[in-house]
Write a protein that holds these residues in place. Structure first.
Motif, PDB file in Angstrom:
ATOM      1  N   VAL A 172      30.702   7.174 -13.043  1.00 32.67           N
ATOM      2  CA  VAL A 172      30.079   6.906 -12.880  1.00 32.67           C
ATOM      3  C   VAL A 172      30.326   6.464 -11.331  1.00 32.67           C
ATOM      4  O   VAL A 172      29.521   6.424 -10.500  1.00 32.67           O
ATOM      5  N   GLU A 173      31.698   7.575 -11.069  1.00 30.52           N
ATOM      6  CA  GLU A 173      31.815   7.152  -9.816  1.00 30.52           C
ATOM      7  C   GLU A 173      32.027   8.774  -8.847  1.00 30.52           C
ATOM      8  O   GLU A 173      31.846   9.620  -8.136  1.00 30.52           O
ATOM      9  N   GLY A 174      30.978   9.907 -10.265  1.00 33.74           N
ATOM     10  CA  GLY A 174      30.645  11.214  -9.536  1.00 33.74           C
ATOM     11  C   GLY A 174      32.187  11.822  -9.980  1.00 33.74           C
ATOM     12  O   GLY A 174      31.843  13.186  -9.693  1.00 33.74           O
ATOM     13  N   LYS A 175      33.544  11.841 -10.477  1.00 33.13           N
ATOM     14  CA  LYS A 175      34.315  12.930 -10.328  1.00 33.13           C
ATOM     15  C   LYS A 175      34.202  13.303 -11.724  1.00 33.13           C
ATOM     16  O   LYS A 175      33.398  12.661 -12.709  1.00 33.13           O
ATOM     17  N   VAL A 176      34.845  14.385 -12.067  1.00 32.65           N
ATOM     18  CA  VAL A 176      34.142  15.353 -12.883  1.00 32.65           C
ATOM     19  C   VAL A 176      35.186  14.424 -14.851  1.00 32.65           C
ATOM     20  O   VAL A 176      37.037  14.706 -13.878  1.00 32.65           O
ATOM     21  N   LEU A 177      35.444  14.439 -15.749  1.00 39.85           N
ATOM     22  CA  LEU A 177      35.650  13.740 -16.606  1.00 39.85           C
ATOM     23  C   LEU A 177      35.682  15.185 -17.431  1.00 39.85           C
ATOM     24  O   LEU A 177      36.863  15.027 -18.299  1.00 39.85           O
ATOM     25  N   GLU A 178      34.580  16.224 -18.122  1.00 43.48           N
ATOM     26  CA  GLU A 178      34.979  17.049 -18.796  1.00 43.48           C
ATOM     27  C   GLU A 178      33.999  18.313 -18.004  1.00 43.48           C
ATOM     28  O   GLU A 178      32.357  17.597 -17.696  1.00 43.48           O
ATOM     29  N   PRO A 179      34.650  19.548 -17.780  1.00 46.39           N
ATOM     30  CA  PRO A 179      33.927  20.838 -16.839  1.00 46.39           C
ATOM     31  C   PRO A 179      32.259  21.387 -17.648  1.00 46.39           C
ATOM     32  O   PRO A 179      31.911  21.233 -16.875  1.00 46.39           O
ATOM     33  N   SER A 180      33.163  20.994 -18.889  1.00 43.06           N
ATOM     34  CA  SER A 180      31.528  21.441 -19.309  1.00 43.06           C
ATOM     35  C   SER A 180      30.832  20.761 -20.634  1.00 43.06           C
ATOM     36  O   SER A 180      30.262  20.876 -21.342  1.00 43.06           O
ATOM     37  N   GLY A 181      30.938  19.499 -19.849  1.00 44.49           N
ATOM     38  CA  GLY A 181      30.734  18.014 -20.511  1.00 44.49           C
ATOM     39  C   GLY A 181      29.213  17.484 -20.379  1.00 44.49           C
ATOM     40  O   GLY A 181      28.588  16.512 -21.082  1.00 44.49           O
ATOM     41  N   GLY A 182      28.191  18.628 -20.191  1.00 45.28           N
ATOM     42  CA  GLY A 182      26.876  17.984 -19.015  1.00 45.28           C
ATOM     43  C   GLY A 182      26.400  18.625 -20.611  1.00 45.28           C
ATOM     44  O   GLY A 182      26.340  18.972 -20.941  1.00 45.28           O
ATOM     45  N   ASN A 183      24.387  18.697 -19.666  1.00 46.83           N
ATOM     46  CA  ASN A 183      24.116  19.472 -19.821  1.00 46.83           C
ATOM     47  C   ASN A 183      24.327  20.926 -20.440  1.00 46.83           C
ATOM     48  O   ASN A 183      24.520  21.855 -20.024  1.00 46.83           O
ATOM     49  N   THR A 184      23.423  21.095 -21.761  1.00 44.68           N
ATOM     50  CA  THR A 184      23.324  22.322 -21.320  1.00 44.68           C
ATOM     51  C   THR A 184      22.499  23.394 -20.852  1.00 44.68           C
ATOM     52  O   THR A 184      21.864  22.817 -20.398  1.00 44.68           O
ATOM     53  N   VAL A 185      23.435  24.992 -20.787  1.00 43.76           N
ATOM     54  CA  VAL A 185      21.970  25.630 -20.404  1.00 43.76           C
ATOM     55  C   VAL A 185      20.514  26.055 -21.153  1.00 43.76           C
ATOM     56  O   VAL A 185      20.646  25.810 -22.239  1.00 43.76           O
ATOM     57  N   SER A 186      20.259  25.897 -19.733  1.00 42.88           N
ATOM     58  CA  SER A 186      18.378  25.784 -20.421  1.00 42.88           C
ATOM     59  C   SER A 186      17.811  27.471 -20.520  1.00 42.88           C
ATOM     60  O   SER A 186      17.839  27.953 -20.131  1.00 42.88           O
ATOM     61  N   VAL A 187      16.905  27.458 -22.429  1.00 43.05           N
ATOM     62  CA  VAL A 187      16.606  28.259 -22.250  1.00 43.05           C
ATOM     63  C   VAL A 187      15.256  28.645 -22.084  1.00 43.05           C
ATOM     64  O   VAL A 187      14.683  27.124 -23.216  1.00 43.05           O
ATOM     65  N   LYS A 188      13.795  28.772 -21.438  1.00 39.76           N
ATOM     66  CA  LYS A 188      12.904  29.178 -22.258  1.00 39.76           C
ATOM     67  C   LYS A 188      12.806  30.753 -22.902  1.00 39.76           C
ATOM     68  O   LYS A 188      12.682  31.867 -21.862  1.00 39.76           O
ATOM     69  N   PHE A 189      11.113  31.240 -23.947  1.00 46.84           N
ATOM     70  CA  PHE A 189      11.118  32.963 -23.598  1.00 46.84           C
ATOM     71  C   PHE A 189       9.715  32.340 -23.384  1.00 46.84           C
ATOM     72  O   PHE A 189       8.834  31.522 -24.500  1.00 46.84           O
ATOM     73  N   ASP A 190       9.164  33.030 -22.806  1.00 43.39           N
ATOM     74  CA  ASP A 190       7.622  33.278 -22.004  1.00 43.39           C
ATOM     75  C   ASP A 190       7.272  31.661 -21.463  1.00 43.39           C
ATOM     76  O   ASP A 190       6.151  31.533 -22.058  1.00 43.39           O
ATOM     77  N   GLY A 191       8.325  31.418 -21.030  1.00 42.60           N
ATOM     78  CA  GLY A 191       7.712  29.794 -20.827  1.00 42.60           C
ATOM     79  C   GLY A 191       7.711  28.718 -21.366  1.00 42.60           C
ATOM     80  O   GLY A 191       8.408  27.471 -21.285  1.00 42.60           O
ATOM     81  N   LYS A 192       8.476  28.769 -22.953  1.00 42.21           N
ATOM     82  CA  LYS A 192       8.605  28.165 -24.011  1.00 42.21           C
ATOM     83  C   LYS A 192       9.274  27.740 -24.773  1.00 42.21           C
ATOM     84  O   LYS A 192      10.165  28.675 -24.664  1.00 42.21           O
ATOM     85  N   GLN A 193      10.503  26.308 -24.226  1.00 41.24           N
ATOM     86  CA  GLN A 193      11.378  25.631 -24.551  1.00 41.24           C
ATOM     87  C   GLN A 193      12.431  26.296 -26.000  1.00 41.24           C
ATOM     88  O   GLN A 193      11.407  25.640 -27.140  1.00 41.24           O
ATOM     89  N   ILE A 194      13.652  26.562 -25.141  1.00 40.36           N
ATOM     90  CA  ILE A 194      13.795  27.253 -27.202  1.00 40.36           C
ATOM     91  C   ILE A 194      14.953  26.258 -26.987  1.00 40.36           C
ATOM     92  O   ILE A 194      15.865  25.771 -25.845  1.00 40.36           O
TER      93      ILE A 194
END
Length: 375
Positions: free
Chosen positions: A59-81
């Motif tokens: 909540v203070e903005g410090k890193v707790l887990e380097p990869s613990g946030g939202n995953t990479v986002s992928v869309k194919f021809d504009g459609k979210q996968i």
């Protein structure tokens, strides 16, 4: 013949869904992929195109887990996968794959609204008249408490705190020669004698009264009001405020104002602290009860009983336009004060001074009105 058709259909199927090479464009570059390639495999083969998941932040903005946030986002021809579908989603045609880095995510947290105590801006060095020019008001702010970090962070301000502002003034009415005589610790057996002298000389004064004395001498209080003088509070019993709790201070002031009202039928919010001992903490505790704390800039020291000539000399030698003179009408033997008063008035009149109450002095000097407490 049937065998040939079956083999042809099988070959077509394998070509269409397995052997055929597709063109998948990422970031303007075309990449080849077999028709049966899953999104997961394609991403893995190309190391997610160097896109990284977001970080998990406290909540203070410090890193707790380097990869613990939202995953990479992928869309194919504009459609979210969605990430859960990557393993069983296969490419069936040429197209464009949009790969976006994951975003940071704040840890789970509880949200609380907390009071933010008001600050103070109190200047008591400008003169004897201290006035509340702005009442303090607590603010309200949202705070987040992290479930993983256990940290607390201040967030949205819902209502800003308003500081308590007290300013002090040395009243100097322009083009005037005025003086405010003030008397502490009354009423007492000496009050009527002082009032007789004031009446004979057509002089007005201000009386800072003790609540317990007001109840003992209500007729004197009524006479003070009737003859045009000002009544104000000097507490109930003359305690030293810095040694008292906030609750005790407030009770002392409230009781004194109530006693004076009962004795004189006057409601006042003008105060003089016993011993003049009223600092930042006292103001913070009591600003909603009083408008002004009035000290003095000429002290007769009459409580020491130095003799009527010395009492007179202290006033005459140090008088100035707008002076607030401290004398006493109670609290001990005030016979010297009574004897000195006619000569003080005589000499000051000879110097061209006229006499006003504290209210009149403040108005003549253009001092600001006190800020009223919020209801």
């Amino acid at each position: 013949m049937l065998l040939v058709l079956a083999l042809g259909a099988g070959a077509w199927y394998m070509w269409q869904y397995h052997w055929r090479t597709l063109s998948i464009e990422v970031d303007g570059t075309a990449y080849s992929a077999k028709a049966d390639t899953t999104v997961a495999a394609f991403m893995r083969d190309h190391r997610d195109f160097e896109r990284k998941p977001g970080r998990l932040l406290s909540v203070e903005g410090k890193v707790l887990e380097p990869s613990g946030g939202n995953t990479v986002s992928v869309k194919f021809d504009g459609k979210q996968i969605e990430p859960a579908d990557w393993d069983h989603t296969r490419f069936e045609k040429n197209g464009t794959l949009t790969v976006t880095p994951g975003t940071d995510l704040t840890e789970e947290h509880t949200v609380e609204q907390r009071k933010v105590p008001f600050k103070t801006d109190i200047n008591l060095n400008g003169g004897p008249v201290q006035i509340v020019t702005q009442q303090g008001e607590d603010g309200l702010q949202e705070f987040w408490v992290g479930r993983q970090s256990k940290k607390t962070a201040a967030k949205t301000v819902i209502r800003k705190q308003e500081p308590l502002i007290v300013k002090s003034f040395a009243p100097r009415p322009e083009g005037k020669k005025v003086i405010a005589l003030t008397f502490d610790d009354g009423p007492s057996i000496y009050s009527d004698k002082i009032l007789d002298i004031l009446k004979q000389n057509k002089v007005k004064a201000t009386f800072f009264e003790l609540g317990e004395q007001s109840l003992e001498f209500p007729k004197v209080e009524q006479r003070i009001v009737r003859e045009g003088h000002q009544i104000a509070s000097h507490s109930v019993s003359h305690p030293y405020f810095p040694n008292m709790s906030a609750q005790e201070q407030r009770q002392e002031i409230e009781s004194s104002l109530s006693d004076i009202k009962k004795a004189s039928d006057v409601s006042t919010r003008t105060f003089r602290a016993p011993y003049g001992a009223f600092g930042v903490d006292e103001w913070k505790n009591n600003a909603t009860l009083i408008d002004r704390n009035v000290l003095w800039d000429v002290d007769t020291l009459d409580w020491k009983r130095p003799g009527e000539k010395q009492i007179t000399k202290e006033v005459v030698d140090y008088v100035h336009n707008g002076a607030v003179v401290l004398m006493h009408s109670g609290g001990g033997d005030r016979s010297q004060t009574v004897k000195a008063l006619p000569e003080i008035i005589k000499q000051l009149k000879k110097k061209g001074y006229s006499f006003v109450t504290i209210d009149e002095l403040c108005k003549m000097a253009g001092l600001p009105e006190a800020a009223e407490p919020s209801r």
